[in-house]
Scaffold this active site. Structure first.
Site, PDB file in Angstrom:
ATOM      1  N   LYS A   1       0.843  -1.194   0.000  1.00 49.84           N
ATOM      2  CA  LYS A   1       0.000   0.000   0.000  1.00 49.84           C
ATOM      3  C   LYS A   1       0.878   1.244   0.000  1.00 49.84           C
ATOM      4  CE  LYS A   1      -3.770  -0.783   2.352  1.00 49.84           C
ATOM      5  NZ  LYS A   1      -4.411  -1.065   3.655  1.00 49.84           N
TER       6      LYS A   1
ATOM      7  N   ARG B   1      -3.354   3.017   8.396  1.00 52.74           N
ATOM      8  CA  ARG B   1      -3.675   1.840   7.562  1.00 52.74           C
ATOM      9  C   ARG B   1      -2.538   0.828   7.556  1.00 52.74           C
ATOM     10  NH1 ARG B   1      -4.723   4.444   1.853  1.00 52.74           N
ATOM     11  NH2 ARG B   1      -5.916   2.525   1.517  1.00 52.74           N
TER      12      ARG B   1
ATOM     13  N   GLY C   1      -7.702  -7.517   3.749  1.00 52.28           N
ATOM     14  CA  GLY C   1      -8.634  -7.543   4.867  1.00 52.28           C
ATOM     15  C   GLY C   1      -8.153  -8.283   6.097  1.00 52.28           C
TER      16      GLY C   1
ATOM     17  N   MET D   1      -5.537  -7.477   8.076  1.00 52.73           N
ATOM     18  CA  MET D   1      -5.081  -6.612   9.162  1.00 52.73           C
ATOM     19  C   MET D   1      -6.004  -5.400   9.241  1.00 52.73           C
ATOM     20  SD  MET D   1      -1.028  -6.978   8.693  1.00 52.73           S
ATOM     21  CE  MET D   1      -1.138  -6.576   6.987  1.00 52.73           C
TER      22      MET D   1
ATOM     23  N   ARG E   1      -3.067  -1.500  -6.654  1.00 59.56           N
ATOM     24  CA  ARG E   1      -2.270  -2.719  -6.560  1.00 59.56           C
ATOM     25  C   ARG E   1      -2.577  -3.574  -7.770  1.00 59.56           C
ATOM     26  NH1 ARG E   1      -5.699  -4.866  -1.435  1.00 59.56           N
ATOM     27  NH2 ARG E   1      -7.673  -4.970  -2.481  1.00 59.56           N
TER      28      ARG E   1
ATOM     29  N   HIS F   1     -15.912  -9.529   0.485  1.00 62.22           N
ATOM     30  CA  HIS F   1     -14.837 -10.373   1.015  1.00 62.22           C
ATOM     31  C   HIS F   1     -14.866 -11.773   0.400  1.00 62.22           C
ATOM     32  CE1 HIS F   1     -13.060 -13.178   3.968  1.00 62.22           C
ATOM     33  NE2 HIS F   1     -12.125 -12.235   4.015  1.00 62.22           N
TER      34      HIS F   1
ATOM     35  N   ARG G   1       3.516 -47.021 -15.194  1.00 61.31           N
ATOM     36  CA  ARG G   1       3.562 -48.048 -14.146  1.00 61.31           C
ATOM     37  C   ARG G   1       2.879 -49.298 -14.670  1.00 61.31           C
ATOM     38  NH1 ARG G   1       1.326 -43.614 -12.043  1.00 61.31           N
ATOM     39  NH2 ARG G   1       2.513 -42.377 -10.543  1.00 61.31           N
TER      40      ARG G   1
ATOM     41  N   ARG H   1       8.202 -48.684 -16.413  1.00 60.25           N
ATOM     42  CA  ARG H   1       8.813 -49.201 -15.192  1.00 60.25           C
ATOM     43  C   ARG H   1       8.345 -50.629 -14.967  1.00 60.25           C
ATOM     44  NH1 ARG H   1       7.396 -46.471  -9.566  1.00 60.25           N
ATOM     45  NH2 ARG H   1       5.474 -47.664  -9.808  1.00 60.25           N
TER      46      ARG H   1
ATOM     47  N   SER I   1      16.011 -41.777 -13.673  1.00 62.11           N
ATOM     48  CA  SER I   1      14.783 -41.020 -13.447  1.00 62.11           C
ATOM     49  C   SER I   1      14.581 -40.921 -11.934  1.00 62.11           C
ATOM     50  CB  SER I   1      13.604 -41.735 -14.105  1.00 62.11           C
ATOM     51  OG  SER I   1      12.415 -41.055 -13.786  1.00 62.11           O
TER      52      SER I   1
ATOM     53  N   THR J   1      11.173 -39.148  -6.711  1.00 60.19           N
ATOM     54  CA  THR J   1      11.358 -38.319  -5.511  1.00 60.19           C
ATOM     55  C   THR J   1      10.360 -38.633  -4.405  1.00 60.19           C
ATOM     56  OG1 THR J   1      10.211 -36.614  -6.760  1.00 60.19           O
ATOM     57  CG2 THR J   1      12.597 -36.400  -6.517  1.00 60.19           C
ATOM     58  N   ASN J   2       9.336 -39.403  -4.709  1.00 59.14           N
ATOM     59  CA  ASN J   2       8.437 -39.784  -3.626  1.00 59.14           C
ATOM     60  C   ASN J   2       9.143 -40.778  -2.698  1.00 59.14           C
ATOM     61  OD1 ASN J   2       5.911 -39.717  -2.263  1.00 59.14           O
ATOM     62  ND2 ASN J   2       5.459 -41.742  -3.113  1.00 59.14           N
TER      63      ASN J   2
ATOM     64  N   CYS K   1      10.354 -38.319 -12.284  1.00 64.41           N
ATOM     65  CA  CYS K   1       8.959 -38.704 -12.448  1.00 64.41           C
ATOM     66  C   CYS K   1       8.339 -38.633 -11.066  1.00 64.41           C
ATOM     67  CB  CYS K   1       8.851 -40.104 -13.037  1.00 64.41           C
ATOM     68  SG  CYS K   1       9.636 -41.373 -12.062  1.00 64.41           S
TER      69      CYS K   1
ATOM     70  N   TYR L   1      14.212 -33.590 -18.346  1.00 64.23           N
ATOM     71  CA  TYR L   1      12.759 -33.475 -18.366  1.00 64.23           C
ATOM     72  C   TYR L   1      12.180 -33.646 -16.966  1.00 64.23           C
ATOM     73  CZ  TYR L   1      12.677 -38.563 -17.943  1.00 64.23           C
ATOM     74  OH  TYR L   1      12.851 -39.834 -17.483  1.00 64.23           O
TER      75      TYR L   1
HETATM   76  P1  ADP Z   1      -7.805  -2.521   3.498  1.00 68.09           P
HETATM   77  O1  ADP Z   1      -6.408  -2.984   3.385  1.00 68.09           O
HETATM   78  O2  ADP Z   1      -8.674  -3.344   4.360  1.00 68.09           O
HETATM   79  O3  ADP Z   1      -8.413  -2.185   2.152  1.00 68.09           O
HETATM   80  P2  ADP Z   1      -7.373   0.286   3.772  1.00 68.09           P
HETATM   81  O4  ADP Z   1      -6.257   0.781   4.586  1.00 68.09           O
HETATM   82  O5  ADP Z   1      -7.138   0.294   2.303  1.00 68.09           O
HETATM   83  O6  ADP Z   1      -7.761  -1.153   4.295  1.00 68.09           O
HETATM   84  O7  ADP Z   1      -8.605   1.175   4.157  1.00 68.09           O
HETATM   85  C1  ADP Z   1      -9.925   0.751   4.359  1.00 68.09           C
HETATM   86  C2  ADP Z   1     -10.891   1.659   3.608  1.00 68.09           C
HETATM   87  O8  ADP Z   1     -10.780   2.999   4.040  1.00 68.09           O
HETATM   88  C3  ADP Z   1     -10.620   1.664   2.130  1.00 68.09           C
HETATM   89  O9  ADP Z   1     -11.831   1.706   1.440  1.00 68.09           O
HETATM   90  C4  ADP Z   1      -9.872   2.949   1.924  1.00 68.09           C
HETATM   91  O10 ADP Z   1     -10.035   3.456   0.631  1.00 68.09           O
HETATM   92  C5  ADP Z   1     -10.472   3.863   2.963  1.00 68.09           C
HETATM   93  N1  ADP Z   1      -9.520   4.872   3.401  1.00 68.09           N
HETATM   94  C6  ADP Z   1      -8.304   4.631   3.929  1.00 68.09           C
HETATM   95  N2  ADP Z   1      -7.662   5.792   4.178  1.00 68.09           N
HETATM   96  C7  ADP Z   1      -8.489   6.778   3.799  1.00 68.09           C
HETATM   97  C8  ADP Z   1      -8.388   8.193   3.799  1.00 68.09           C
HETATM   98  N3  ADP Z   1      -7.288   8.817   4.236  1.00 68.09           N
HETATM   99  N4  ADP Z   1      -9.421   8.888   3.330  1.00 68.09           N
HETATM  100  C9  ADP Z   1     -10.527   8.251   2.897  1.00 68.09           C
HETATM  101  N5  ADP Z   1     -10.699   6.949   2.869  1.00 68.09           N
HETATM  102  C10 ADP Z   1      -9.686   6.189   3.313  1.00 68.09           C
HETATM  103 MG    MG Z   2      -7.599  -1.145   0.809  1.00 65.19          MG
HETATM  104 MG    MG Z   3       9.246 -45.479  -6.117  1.00 61.33          MG
END
Ligand code: ADP
Ligand code: MG
Ligand code: MG
Length: 867
Positions: A24, A94, A103, A105, A338, A454, A560, A616, A748, A751-752, A815, A835
């Protein structure tokens, strides 16, 4: 030495890249430096988190002062002060590790608000509803993340208020309602923590930073890391970002978008948008978001800027991007970018398209497909000719079909999954706490949430079928029942979901293997031009051989022969052979088997015309062909069963030991092979490329004798060119590969067995038992039966290659299952094997992995963009 530096502003170049700033953080810094509109802020690097964790929760020296300096510069940039009661600077804190863990952390928004500042914000913006809304969100998120207050308490209070007001949605609540909610939330916070909500902005910030560091080690993050082989010691960065507000009214909003469709790879905008909402609302499924295109009508300028920015980001990163954005009073801000998680189909299509658009090279295209993900395309789909009765329809959130027993919570999914059931996890909506259940399930069905919920995001990453937002579904976790459009279901009832279309069906449905499309062929065709390793298949029947060829196998690395002994019509003859009391009698039984074996080999040679076939000779101990003692038909048989019984069959009379004890068995097999080859040559004009392989050789002398026997039998059958070689599957064979190479045309690696004998693990006794525990406890990082144990088994292989080649230039391959596992394929490439050989369905994956191993040598690292 200068003190460590931990904090970097987004507009400051830094050396450490993603490892230091997290995904991030590096995205925010790069976007800022590209001139894309991003709120100002700074990143606390991952090494601060590592120092914090290692010291058992002490912030590293100097960190607080450094944060303070960057906060001051943020105040200067924004013209607002943190903690100012009149016009406060608000920030988000964040999490963001180097490896994406969506999601897993925590993040806290609207930090810096307190009672005074909320009033100030209301006056300053003339929008008290917005100020109170932001305030109640802070109390809830902070309460949950920093102090571990149960989120349901806040949500119940919110629901109750909505019921009282007859409000369907959060946005229907008034400014006064929000003000009341702030008070209620403060009350919840105080009764749960024993103290009032902290009014000091700096205290909020410092406790939040610690909480984000701590969230690196929360249980769900640990489960996720284990499942994705992410090391535990990377730590997370912390991003402190000036808040921008999507919850200011109709000219504001928040959304997520992809530069191409993450399910199909089709070019074009793809995303979701919610007006008058803040970040988390889109993913949390508070309200059903609108498709992105709708934004155009309401805020055309921001929309146009968004599309231009997305194009720009894709050109810069030369990959499909997944972004988060917020519009505040008509102005666009990017909050995250990302590389997008995508299905295998989308990964292939976008890579092929981008190569055609000259955005990337063919090498890049090949390097960015995750070989493991190709599996998805080879997953079952619903048989198009099956008549299905669709009882409900949801969103086609992640492709593939699955049938299984419904389970209503993650723990039950794990339990039933362990007992071997195929299960579908059925939830109102999944949360990161369900992750272990999602791993255990064959498919996921939710009642709520969109394509970026999610459940949808995680399932796509795992390559599991998912139908999300199925409104006809209701779930009662207390009564442990569910209903699909009125059909009552109990936990354990079977349903089928089709994540490619969103259809849900009662009962099991016939599934078929999916079609391989043009993009798949294109990428694999490119991969074939780039790889050095050949890819063969393990196939025991003409059908498997044909399938393997379709998938691009360049021969058979392991055929086999024991299955040919097991076939129903042959087992009685095999038993006759084992029961024989004299060599003559044994030979008579073998003579009856020979034509069957010959016919099998002919079919396989024809299917593999022009390509090498390694056969074999019989490997398992003979007692495997006899019934259990209780089922013996007479005393003679009982006697034989007792005589053949072994305390440890894996290490007993099997492989070439069998061939030396009862040479007439191998002799018959050699004759059948040669006769089959000659017959096929006669029919087709081409001689098959025959390789006769002796299993479980440990001593040069074993192979010398077997070679003499093989050649003698073959010569009697006629003129044929063929190779005689051995499996290398015992530690002694590895260290004395020189001695063995004297008598071998090829090696050959098996590896098992090599893993079993080198590690002293019997696979059957390890998996599901102590090995599972080892993996859970982190004693071992990977299952050595899935990925070659490079440190041990790999070293033995290296020794075998060196010592074998010191005698002569001998052909070498592998193999067994490892030959279809990407990391092991890469290792075989490094070892310079000729191979790899794997099951037919894994051939495409091995072709790709082999190309990536070759690309790596020329400096092009495989960066799996999907998954
Ligand atoms: P996650 O990794 O769970 O997506 P984020 O750190 O990206 O968590 O943030 C959670 C939500 O809050 C996301 O939708 C993000 O866009 C929003 N958010 C984070 N920082 C800000 C900010 N400074 N202003 C507005 N929205 C934010
Ligand atoms: Mg995010
Ligand atoms: Mg064998």
């Amino acid at each position: 030495m200068a003190p460590n530096r931990f904090v970097y502003d987004f507009d400051e170049p830094s050396e450490g890249g993603r490892d230091l700033l997290g995904g991030k953080g590096i995205g925010l810094a790069e976007m800022t430096q590209l001139g894309v509109p991003v709120p100002a802020g700074f990143t606390i690097a991952t090494d601060a988190c590592r120092a914090y964790t290692e010291s058992g929760g002490q912030l590293p020296d100097g960190l607080e002062a450094e944060v303070e300096r960057h906060l001051t510069s943020l105040e200067e940039k924004s013209g607002k002060r943190f903690g100012d009661p009149g016009d406060p600077l608000l920030v988000s804190v964040r999490s963001g590790a180097a490896v994406s863990m969506p999601g897993m952390m925590d993040t806290i928004l609207n930090l810096g608000l307190n009672d005074d500042a909320a009033r100030g914000l209301a006056e300053r913006t003339g929008n008290p509803r917005f100020a109170n809304d932001s305030h109640r969100r802070l109390i809830q998120m902070y309460g949950e993340v920093v102090d571990g207050v149960d989120g349901h308490l806040f949500e119940e209070a919110l629901s109750k208020l909505k019921d009282e007001r007859g409000a369907a949605l959060d946005v229907d609540l008034s400014a006064e309602d929000m003000a009341g909610l702030v008070e209620t939330f403060k009350g919840i916070y105080e009764s749960e923590t024993g103290s009032g909500f902290p009014q000091d902005a700096r205290e909020q910030l410092s406790r939040s930073v610690r909480a984000v560091f701590d969230s690196w080690d929360n249980p769900r993050a640990q489960v996720y890391r284990r499942a994705h082989h992410i090391p535990d010691d990377l730590g997370t960065a912390v991003n402190v970002v000036q808040m921008v507000f999507g919850n200011k009214g109709e000219q504001s909003g928040t959304g997520v978008a992809f530069t191409r469709d993450p399910s199909t790879g089709e070019p074009g905008l793809y995303g979701e948008f919610l007006a008058d909402a803040q970040g988390e609302d889109v993913v949390a499924g508070i309200r059903t978001p609108e498709p992105l295109e709708r934004m155009e009508a309401g805020m055309p300028d921001a929309f146009e800027q968004l599309t231009a920015t997305m194009r720009r980001l894709e050109e810069h990163y030369r990959d499909v991007q997944d972004i988060e954005f917020t519009v505040e009073d008509g102005s666009l801000y990017l909050l995250q970018t990302r590389s997008a998680k995508r299905t295998a189909a989308a990964a292939l299509k976008s890579a092929v398209d981008m190569a055609a658009e000259d955005l990337i090279s063919r090498e890049d295209a090949v390097a960015r497909i995750d070989p493991g993900q190709l599996d998805q395309l080879l997953h079952p789909m619903i048989d198009p000719s099956a008549s299905v009765e669709v009882v409900a329809q949801g969103l086609n959130a992640s492709p593939g079909a699955a049938s299984g027993k419904i389970v209503l919570d993650a723990d039950t999914a794990v339990e039933r999954g362990k007992s071997g059931d195929s299960v579908i996890l059925v939830r109102w909506e999944t949360t990161p706490d369900d992750i272990h259940g999602m791993i255990a399930a064959q498919g996921i069905l939710t009642a709520h949430g969109g394509m970026t919920s999610h459940a949808a995001v995680v399932a796509r990453g795992m390559g599991k079928p998912c139908v999300a937002g199925c409104e006809a579904l209701t779930v009662d976790t207390v009564a442990r029942t569910a209903a699909l459009d009125g059909h009552q279901l109990a936990e354990g009832d079977v349903i089928t979901i089709d994540g490619g279309t969103g259809r849900v069906m009662l009962g099991p449905v016939e599934l078929v293997p999916p079609q391989i499309n043009e993009d798949f062929e294109t990428i694999l065709g490119w991969a074939d031009d780039m790889r050095r390793l050949k890819v063969r298949a393990n196939a025991d029947t003409p059908e498997d051989a044909a399938k393997a060829r379709e998938f691009g196998a360049q021969g058979i690395g392991l055929c086999r022969t024991e299955h040919m002994f097991m076939a129903e019509d042959r087992l009685p003859v095999v038993r006759e052979m084992i029961m024989a009391s004299s060599e003559d009698e044994r030979r008579r039984a073998l003579d009856k088997l020979l034509p069957h074996q010959q016919a099998d080999f002919e079919g396989i040679f024809e299917a593999m015309a022009g390509l090498p076939v390694t056969i074999r000779l019989l490997d398992p101990p003979l007692h495997e062909f006899l019934p259990p003692l209780e089922e013996a038909t007479d005393e003679h048989m009982r006697e034989r069963i007792r005589a053949l019984r072994e305390a440890n069959p894996m290490l007993g009379t099997r492989g070439c030991r069998l061939g030396l004890m009862w040479p007439e068995i191998y002799e018959m097999q050699v004759r059948a092979i040669v006769r089959a080859a000659l017959a096929v040559q006669e029919r087709t004009g081409d001689a098959p490329l025959v390789e006769i392989m002796h299993p479980l050789v440990g001593f040069g002398e074993e192979l010398r004798r077997l070679r003499v026997m093989t050649i003698a039998a073959a010569d009697e059958e006629g003129e044929l060119e063929y190779l005689v070689g051995t499996m290398i599957e015992l530690p002694r064979a590895c260290v004395r590969a020189d001695e063995i190479a004297e008598h071998a045309d090829f090696f050959s690696f098996g590896t098992n067995d090599l893993t079993q004998t080198a590690l002293g693990f019997s696979r059957d006794d390890a998996e599901g038992k102590f090995l599972t525990r080892y993996l859970e406890d982190g004693v071992l990082e990977r299952n050595p039966f899935e990925t070659i144990d490079q440190g041990g088994v790999g070293d033995l292989m290296r020794i075998a290659v060196e010592r074998g080649r010191s005698v002569k230039d001998i052909k070498m391959g592998i193999c067994g299952e490892h030959g279809g596992e990407p990391k092991s394929v890469a290792f075989c490439h490094e070892l310079g094997l000729e191979y790899v050989s794997c099951s037919p369905y894994r051939v495409p994956l091995a072709r790709l992995a082999a190309a990536q191993a070759a690309l790596k040598e020329s400096g092009i690292e495989a960066v799996a963009s999907g998954g």
